[in-house]
Design a protein around this motif. Structure first.
Motif, mmCIF file in Angstrom:
data_model
loop_
_atom_site.group_PDB
_atom_site.id
_atom_site.type_symbol
_atom_site.label_atom_id
_atom_site.label_comp_id
_atom_site.label_asym_id
_atom_site.label_seq_id
_atom_site.Cartn_x
_atom_site.Cartn_y
_atom_site.Cartn_z
ATOM 1 N N MET A 1 0.829 -1.196 0.000
ATOM 2 C CA MET A 1 0.000 0.000 0.000
ATOM 3 C C MET A 1 0.866 1.248 0.000
ATOM 4 O O MET A 1 1.882 1.314 0.698
ATOM 5 C CB MET A 1 -0.940 -0.007 1.210
ATOM 6 N N ALA A 2 0.470 2.249 -0.789
ATOM 7 C CA ALA A 2 1.244 3.483 -0.918
ATOM 8 C C ALA A 2 0.846 4.485 0.162
ATOM 9 O O ALA A 2 -0.302 4.526 0.609
ATOM 10 C CB ALA A 2 1.024 4.088 -2.299
ATOM 11 N N ASP A 3 1.821 5.302 0.559
ATOM 12 C CA ASP A 3 1.589 6.366 1.535
ATOM 13 C C ASP A 3 2.411 7.586 1.124
ATOM 14 O O ASP A 3 3.637 7.560 1.194
ATOM 15 C CB ASP A 3 2.003 5.912 2.936
ATOM 16 N N LYS B 1 2.783 -0.541 -12.749
ATOM 17 C CA LYS B 1 3.800 -1.577 -12.926
ATOM 18 C C LYS B 1 3.546 -2.819 -12.078
ATOM 19 O O LYS B 1 4.329 -3.768 -12.124
ATOM 20 C CB LYS B 1 5.176 -0.996 -12.585
ATOM 21 N N GLY B 2 2.476 -2.810 -11.286
ATOM 22 C CA GLY B 2 2.187 -3.948 -10.429
ATOM 23 C C GLY B 2 3.051 -4.006 -9.196
ATOM 24 O O GLY B 2 3.131 -5.045 -8.539
ATOM 25 N N GLN B 3 3.689 -2.883 -8.827
ATOM 26 C CA GLN B 3 4.556 -2.840 -7.649
ATOM 27 C C GLN B 3 3.810 -2.355 -6.404
ATOM 28 O O GLN B 3 4.303 -2.469 -5.292
ATOM 29 C CB GLN B 3 5.757 -1.926 -7.934
ATOM 30 N N VAL B 4 2.632 -1.770 -6.610
ATOM 31 C CA VAL B 4 1.741 -1.332 -5.530
ATOM 32 C C VAL B 4 0.392 -1.988 -5.782
ATOM 33 O O VAL B 4 -0.075 -2.053 -6.924
ATOM 34 C CB VAL B 4 1.589 0.208 -5.515
ATOM 35 N N ASP B 5 -0.224 -2.492 -4.715
ATOM 36 C CA ASP B 5 -1.511 -3.166 -4.858
ATOM 37 C C ASP B 5 -2.689 -2.231 -4.656
ATOM 38 O O ASP B 5 -3.650 -2.252 -5.438
ATOM 39 C CB ASP B 5 -1.615 -4.318 -3.844
ATOM 40 N N VAL B 6 -2.632 -1.420 -3.598
ATOM 41 C CA VAL B 6 -3.786 -0.603 -3.206
ATOM 42 C C VAL B 6 -3.325 0.775 -2.768
ATOM 43 O O VAL B 6 -2.301 0.917 -2.087
ATOM 44 C CB VAL B 6 -4.563 -1.281 -2.047
ATOM 45 N N PHE B 7 -4.111 1.791 -3.134
ATOM 46 C CA PHE B 7 -3.854 3.160 -2.697
ATOM 47 C C PHE B 7 -5.173 3.745 -2.216
ATOM 48 O O PHE B 7 -6.164 3.765 -2.950
ATOM 49 C CB PHE B 7 -3.289 3.989 -3.853
#
Length: 311
Positions: free
Chosen positions: A30-32, A72-78
């Motif tokens: 998850m991104a922050d 790019k598929g490097q983060v799943d959810v934001f």
């Protein structure tokens, strides 16, 4: 031959369904962007994910890099897709199918420019009022981190000289850097216009007034906004159980404000403050966990309640 009971049969079926969720779904990335509100919602989600048997990995990324990571598929959810502020950045990704919207996790938010209440009382209540007092503002608008979609929106507004904002510049910093300037200006009753949003602790810390009269950039009704949960392409189809969870998780301004208040007033960590609010709002578990199981197929809501019962 021993006969299966109905409960045993259903347990086997349930296990087989959830065993099909790939191992890659176990870690939820998850991104922050470093925003207090997203830190709070990530913490709430992390407590629930861990109780269900998942591992949350929070990645400190700027907004543009978060979307690049999703592509790019490097983060799943934001959890921080603020609309319409991020519309220019997000629309092409949604149209191409590079990302997908799971739900609006916070309807009724605000996101636009604001001024301290003493500035509003002096006559600045709309975007068009800013140019009338350009010298008092030193022709500056204070924003957040460089590259943020909101900053790009402000730059576009200034480049077009909209609302008579000729010769104005954007001061880019960070959420905390911008708010430190707001605090400093408040102490001296100096004038400042800055990017503001709700929910955020700034609404408790400062007497601020959101500006009205903007249709083109942040939107009408004092920057009325919706915060959405977005995921990488195919995430919900591949990770059906955790995808269902994120399609049901919804927050409120009161919930997020309570977490931020605990962080500020009680000096609690984000996680401790989030845990306290989950204890105080058991109804959230029922809504978020409807039809969601643990990774092993057990009752998801029961697992989360068991985690909350621990000291």
């Amino acid at each position: 031959m021993k006969r299966f009971t109905l409960a045993a049969f259903l347990a086997v079926i349930n296990w087989s369904v959830h065993a099909a969720e790939p191992e890659a779904c176990r870690v939820v990335r998850m991104a922050d962007p470093g925003w207090t509100d997203i830190g709070a919602t990530n913490a709430l989600s992390g407590i629930v994910l861990e109780a269900l048997g998942y591992e949350q990995k929070v990645l400190p990324l700027s907004v543009p890099i978060s979307y690049a990571g999703l592509q790019k598929g490097q983060v799943d959810v934001f959890l921080g897709n603020w609309m319409p502020a991020q519309k220019p950045l997000v629309t092409p990704l949604l149209q191409s199918g590079a990302i997908e919207t799971l739900r609006a996790n916070l309807p009724g938010a605000k996101f636009t420019l604001a001024v301290p209440d003493y500035v509003a009382r002096a006559g600045v209540r709309t975007f068009s009022d800013l140019a009338k007092h350009a010298d008092k503002f030193d022709r500056k608008i204070y924003g957040i981190e460089s590259g943020a979609p909101a900053n790009q929106t402000i730059k576009k507004m200034l480049a077009a000289k909209s609302y008579g904002l000729t010769g104005w510049t954007l001061v880019e910093s960070s959420e905390q850097g911008m708010l430190s300037q707001v605090a400093r200006k408040n102490r001296g009753q100096q004038w400042i216009v800055f990017l503001a949003w709700e929910p955020h602790q700034m609404n408790n810390n400062f007497k601020l007034v959101y500006l009205d009269g903007d249709e083109q950039y942040f939107g009408p009704h004092y920057g009325s906004a919706s915060v959405n949960t977005v995921a990488r392409r195919g995430y919900r189809a591949a990770c059906t159980n955790v995808g269902k969870l994120f399609a049901q998780v919804e927050f409120t301004a009161a919930l997020e404000h309570a977490i931020m208040a605990d962080m500020l007033d009680k000096k609690q960590t984000t996680r401790a403050a989030a845990l306290r609010q989950l204890h105080a709002r058991p109804e959230l578990i029922h809504a978020w966990l409807a039809g969601v199981t643990t990774r092993s197929g057990a009752d998801g809501a029961a697992a989360v309640r068991a985690r909350l019962a621990q000291p």
